[in-house]
Design a protein around this motif. Structure first.
Motif, PDB file in Angstrom:
ATOM      1  N   VAL A  81       0.860  -1.179   0.000  1.00 36.98           N
ATOM      2  CA  VAL A  81       0.000   0.000   0.000  1.00 36.98           C
ATOM      3  C   VAL A  81       0.895   1.228   0.000  1.00 36.98           C
ATOM      4  CG1 VAL A  81      -1.638   1.386   1.333  1.00 36.98           C
ATOM      5  CG2 VAL A  81      -1.912  -1.096   1.220  1.00 36.98           C
ATOM      6  N   LEU A  82       0.738   2.069  -1.001  1.00 35.83           N
ATOM      7  CA  LEU A  82       1.431   3.353  -1.044  1.00 35.83           C
ATOM      8  C   LEU A  82       0.357   4.425  -0.949  1.00 35.83           C
ATOM      9  CD1 LEU A  82       4.035   2.776  -3.915  1.00 35.83           C
ATOM     10  CD2 LEU A  82       4.260   2.293  -1.487  1.00 35.83           C
ATOM     11  N   ILE A  83       0.500   5.320   0.023  1.00 38.66           N
ATOM     12  CA  ILE A  83      -0.530   6.336   0.229  1.00 38.66           C
ATOM     13  C   ILE A  83       0.106   7.668   0.582  1.00 38.66           C
ATOM     14  CG2 ILE A  83      -0.823   5.578   2.623  1.00 38.66           C
ATOM     15  CD1 ILE A  83      -3.731   6.552   2.452  1.00 38.66           C
ATOM     16  N   SER A  84      -0.397   8.702  -0.046  1.00 39.55           N
ATOM     17  CA  SER A  84      -0.051  10.077   0.307  1.00 39.55           C
ATOM     18  C   SER A  84      -1.367  10.779   0.574  1.00 39.55           C
ATOM     19  CB  SER A  84       0.709  10.761  -0.841  1.00 39.55           C
ATOM     20  OG  SER A  84       0.897  12.140  -0.558  1.00 39.55           O
TER      21      SER A  84
ATOM     22  N   TRP B 158      -5.847  16.211   0.184  1.00 34.18           N
ATOM     23  CA  TRP B 158      -5.624  15.313  -0.944  1.00 34.18           C
ATOM     24  C   TRP B 158      -5.505  13.873  -0.458  1.00 34.18           C
ATOM     25  CZ3 TRP B 158      -1.957  17.762   1.763  1.00 34.18           C
ATOM     26  CH2 TRP B 158      -0.848  17.025   2.175  1.00 34.18           C
ATOM     27  N   LEU B 159      -5.702  12.960  -1.404  1.00 35.67           N
ATOM     28  CA  LEU B 159      -5.539  11.539  -1.124  1.00 35.67           C
ATOM     29  C   LEU B 159      -5.120  10.847  -2.411  1.00 35.67           C
ATOM     30  CD1 LEU B 159      -5.825   8.937   0.540  1.00 35.67           C
ATOM     31  CD2 LEU B 159      -8.276   8.957   0.031  1.00 35.67           C
ATOM     32  N   ARG B 160      -3.989  10.148  -2.351  1.00 35.39           N
ATOM     33  CA  ARG B 160      -3.508   9.343  -3.483  1.00 35.39           C
ATOM     34  C   ARG B 160      -3.160   7.973  -2.920  1.00 35.39           C
ATOM     35  NH1 ARG B 160       1.367  12.008  -5.945  1.00 35.39           N
ATOM     36  NH2 ARG B 160       0.769  11.030  -7.904  1.00 35.39           N
ATOM     37  N   LEU B 161      -3.723   6.940  -3.538  1.00 35.46           N
ATOM     38  CA  LEU B 161      -3.598   5.596  -2.979  1.00 35.46           C
ATOM     39  C   LEU B 161      -3.358   4.590  -4.091  1.00 35.46           C
ATOM     40  CD1 LEU B 161      -3.983   3.568  -0.584  1.00 35.46           C
ATOM     41  CD2 LEU B 161      -6.436   3.601  -1.142  1.00 35.46           C
ATOM     42  N   ALA B 162      -2.314   3.765  -3.918  1.00 39.66           N
ATOM     43  CA  ALA B 162      -2.038   2.661  -4.841  1.00 39.66           C
ATOM     44  C   ALA B 162      -1.988   1.374  -4.024  1.00 39.66           C
ATOM     45  CB  ALA B 162      -0.717   2.886  -5.570  1.00 39.66           C
ATOM     46  N   VAL B 163      -2.766   0.384  -4.428  1.00 39.65           N
ATOM     47  CA  VAL B 163      -2.872  -0.869  -3.676  1.00 39.65           C
ATOM     48  C   VAL B 163      -2.472  -2.048  -4.564  1.00 39.65           C
ATOM     49  CG1 VAL B 163      -4.418  -2.426  -2.443  1.00 39.65           C
ATOM     50  CG2 VAL B 163      -4.698   0.048  -2.203  1.00 39.65           C
ATOM     51  N   ASP B 164      -1.416  -2.748  -4.159  1.00 39.91           N
ATOM     52  CA  ASP B 164      -0.977  -3.986  -4.826  1.00 39.91           C
ATOM     53  C   ASP B 164      -0.648  -3.792  -6.297  1.00 39.91           C
ATOM     54  OD1 ASP B 164      -1.267  -5.305  -2.452  1.00 39.91           O
ATOM     55  OD2 ASP B 164      -3.217  -6.163  -2.922  1.00 39.91           O
TER      56      ASP B 164
ATOM     57  N   ASN C 182      -7.674   0.217 -13.207  1.00 32.09           N
ATOM     58  CA  ASN C 182      -6.939   0.361 -14.461  1.00 32.09           C
ATOM     59  C   ASN C 182      -5.468   0.019 -14.233  1.00 32.09           C
ATOM     60  OD1 ASN C 182      -5.234   1.972 -16.443  1.00 32.09           O
ATOM     61  ND2 ASN C 182      -7.269   2.158 -17.343  1.00 32.09           N
ATOM     62  N   PRO C 183      -4.922  -0.957 -14.957  1.00 30.15           N
ATOM     63  CA  PRO C 183      -3.533  -1.379 -14.689  1.00 30.15           C
ATOM     64  C   PRO C 183      -2.506  -0.293 -14.981  1.00 30.15           C
ATOM     65  CG  PRO C 183      -4.382  -2.414 -16.684  1.00 30.15           C
ATOM     66  CD  PRO C 183      -5.545  -1.748 -16.024  1.00 30.15           C
ATOM     67  N   ALA C 184      -2.765   0.530 -15.998  1.00 27.51           N
ATOM     68  CA  ALA C 184      -1.820   1.600 -16.316  1.00 27.51           C
ATOM     69  C   ALA C 184      -1.780   2.636 -15.203  1.00 27.51           C
ATOM     70  CB  ALA C 184      -2.209   2.253 -17.641  1.00 27.51           C
ATOM     71  N   GLU C 185      -2.951   3.039 -14.726  1.00 27.90           N
ATOM     72  CA  GLU C 185      -2.989   4.044 -13.666  1.00 27.90           C
ATOM     73  C   GLU C 185      -2.393   3.495 -12.377  1.00 27.90           C
ATOM     74  OE1 GLU C 185      -5.976   7.434 -11.881  1.00 27.90           O
ATOM     75  OE2 GLU C 185      -6.833   5.734 -12.960  1.00 27.90           O
ATOM     76  N   ALA C 186      -2.691   2.240 -12.063  1.00 28.25           N
ATOM     77  CA  ALA C 186      -2.133   1.642 -10.849  1.00 28.25           C
ATOM     78  C   ALA C 186      -0.615   1.576 -10.929  1.00 28.25           C
ATOM     79  CB  ALA C 186      -2.720   0.245 -10.648  1.00 28.25           C
ATOM     80  N   TYR C 187      -0.086   1.220 -12.082  1.00 28.58           N
ATOM     81  CA  TYR C 187       1.369   1.135 -12.272  1.00 28.58           C
ATOM     82  C   TYR C 187       2.013   2.510 -12.122  1.00 28.58           C
ATOM     83  CZ  TYR C 187       5.825   0.640 -14.727  1.00 28.58           C
ATOM     84  OH  TYR C 187       7.157   0.668 -15.061  1.00 28.58           O
ATOM     85  N   LEU C 188       1.465   3.502 -12.815  1.00 22.89           N
ATOM     86  CA  LEU C 188       2.058   4.837 -12.783  1.00 22.89           C
ATOM     87  C   LEU C 188       1.976   5.452 -11.389  1.00 22.89           C
ATOM     88  CD1 LEU C 188       0.688   6.197 -16.176  1.00 22.89           C
ATOM     89  CD2 LEU C 188       3.050   5.521 -15.659  1.00 22.89           C
ATOM     90  N   LEU C 189       0.844   5.267 -10.711  1.00 26.17           N
ATOM     91  CA  LEU C 189       0.698   5.854  -9.381  1.00 26.17           C
ATOM     92  C   LEU C 189       1.613   5.156  -8.380  1.00 26.17           C
ATOM     93  CD1 LEU C 189      -0.782   7.991  -7.772  1.00 26.17           C
ATOM     94  CD2 LEU C 189      -2.586   6.342  -7.310  1.00 26.17           C
ATOM     95  N   HIS C 190       1.767   3.842  -8.506  1.00 28.43           N
ATOM     96  CA  HIS C 190       2.676   3.105  -7.623  1.00 28.43           C
ATOM     97  C   HIS C 190       4.091   3.663  -7.762  1.00 28.43           C
ATOM     98  CE1 HIS C 190       4.078  -0.611  -5.494  1.00 28.43           C
ATOM     99  NE2 HIS C 190       5.184  -0.332  -6.167  1.00 28.43           N
ATOM    100  N   HIS C 191       4.545   3.852  -8.992  1.00 32.81           N
ATOM    101  CA  HIS C 191       5.896   4.357  -9.216  1.00 32.81           C
ATOM    102  C   HIS C 191       6.026   5.813  -8.771  1.00 32.81           C
ATOM    103  CE1 HIS C 191       6.609   0.650 -11.296  1.00 32.81           C
ATOM    104  NE2 HIS C 191       7.827   1.012 -11.615  1.00 32.81           N
ATOM    105  N   ASP C 192       5.008   6.607  -9.023  1.00 33.93           N
ATOM    106  CA  ASP C 192       5.057   8.012  -8.638  1.00 33.93           C
ATOM    107  C   ASP C 192       5.171   8.159  -7.121  1.00 33.93           C
ATOM    108  OD1 ASP C 192       4.972  10.745  -8.691  1.00 33.93           O
ATOM    109  OD2 ASP C 192       2.831  10.892  -9.034  1.00 33.93           O
ATOM    110  N   LEU C 193       4.312   7.460  -6.390  1.00 30.14           N
ATOM    111  CA  LEU C 193       4.345   7.534  -4.933  1.00 30.14           C
ATOM    112  C   LEU C 193       5.625   6.921  -4.368  1.00 30.14           C
ATOM    113  CD1 LEU C 193       0.634   6.624  -4.104  1.00 30.14           C
ATOM    114  CD2 LEU C 193       1.715   8.863  -3.945  1.00 30.14           C
TER     115      LEU C 193
END
Length: 338
Positions: A136-139, A177-183, A207-218
């Motif tokens: 879990v990555l969360i900002s 704000w809330l940004r969350l990437a899970v698994d 969406n796999p693309a959004e999950a991937y990009l947000l995981h890397h961004d966070l």
């Protein structure tokens, strides 16, 4: 019985008869346990039928029976009774989902699900956190992160997911704000207003693309924060670099990305660096960037910025040049031969 109370109990699975009996038991609780006959008189029901209904209520945990002749009944405390109902419904929910998914499980196309209010965003975040298995990555703004503290703690259970939480804003923001990437599978973004519960923007998706990009961004943001803290304490550059590489490798490995791509029937991809990258002329690049910058930096003619950038890129001093020309600044440096 109050109409609102009757509706609430019905939503929890109680029939009209169940609700009436439970409320009647509560009304009598000040006088102690009550017999089925007395309760039947109060409710205008047949004693025999009411005795059967009370026996069913005891099995459901709504009442406690004691004595034999006469047998008397007392209500279970509301919080305990309703909590038991909710737990039962949750168990049945999981069972129903499992049975239905054996019949067929529709694929989520990854479409964004819009969020309108702060409560919408927090509710969606709680659902996604409940699904967390690996990472879990969360900002989040401190007040929103506090409201998700229990869910984050459950996700970070010793046998659960790796949780990386931050509450640092990048520059000024108009609201929480809330940004969350899970698994590496689910993503949620929300930006609220400072003066109310409405969101400026918000959605979640699988969406796999959004999950991937947000995981890397966070993940990169967290590593950068760690690097800045180390630099502030005077840690040696080599130590900072190794720490950053180790931290990022750990974050990136939390998700088996190649397996995810195979599950989604996505073809593998290998990054290929452009062969002509080493032949770029720093002066030409600086001039091109200066020409673009001139469109956005009033008061600094393009030729002046080009001269400044050119000097910084290939001048004899090799030092950076501060153009003082506004928010845009371009520095190009090339290693000297030898």
């Amino acid at each position: 019985m109050d109409r609102q109370l009757a509706a609430a109990l019905k939503d929890l699975g109680l029939t009209d008869t169940d609700a009436a009996i439970y409320v009647a038991l509560l009304e009598h609780c000040g006088d102690g346990p009550v017999t089925a006959y007395k309760l039947a008189q109060d409710l205008g029901r047949d004693p025999a039928n009411l005795t059967k209904a009370l026996a069913a209520m005891v099995k459901r945990g709504a009442a406690v029976a004691s004595g034999k002749r006469p047998r008397v009944y007392a209500p279970t405390p509301p919080r305990e009774f309703i909590g038991g109902l909710v737990s039962h419904l949750q168990a049945r929910q999981e069972q129903a989902v499992a049975l239905l998914e054996q019949i067929g499980k529709p694929a989520d196309a990854g479409h964004p699900h819009p969020l309108e209010t702060r409560d919408d965003a927090l509710a969606a975040a709680r659902r996604l956190l409940a699904e967390a298995e690996r990472t879990v990555l969360i900002s989040a703004a401190p007040e929103w992160r506090a409201q998700l503290a229990a869910e984050l703690a459950r996700a970070a259970d010793p046998q659960g997911a790796v949780v990386l939480a931050r509450s640092t804003a990048t520059g000024a923001v108009p609201g929480p704000w809330l940004r969350l990437a899970v698994d590496g599978r689910a993503a949620l973004v929300a930006l609220g207003r400072a003066d109310g519960d409405a969101l400026v923007h918000g959605h979640w998706s699988y969406n796999p693309a959004e999950a991937y990009l947000l995981h890397h961004d966070l993940g990169h943001a967290a590593v950068l924060e760690d690097v800045l803290e180390l630099l502030h304490t005077g840690t040696a550059a080599d130590t900072v670099r190794r720490r950053a590489e180790d931290q990022w490798a750990l974050i990136a490995r939390q998700v088996p990305w190649q397996k995810r791509w195979r599950e989604l029937d996505l073809a593998p991809y290998t990054v290929v660096a452009p062969e002509a990258a080493e032949d770029l002329d720093p002066g030409a690049v600086a001039a091109a960037m200066a020409e673009v910058a001139a469109e956005f930096t009033p008061g600094l003619p393009g030729r002046e910025l080009a001269a400044a950038a050119g000097e910084g890129a290939g001048g004899e001093s090799g030092e950076d040049t501060d153009d003082d020309g506004g928010p845009l600044r371009f520095i190009f440096r090339r290693k000297r031969p030898g």
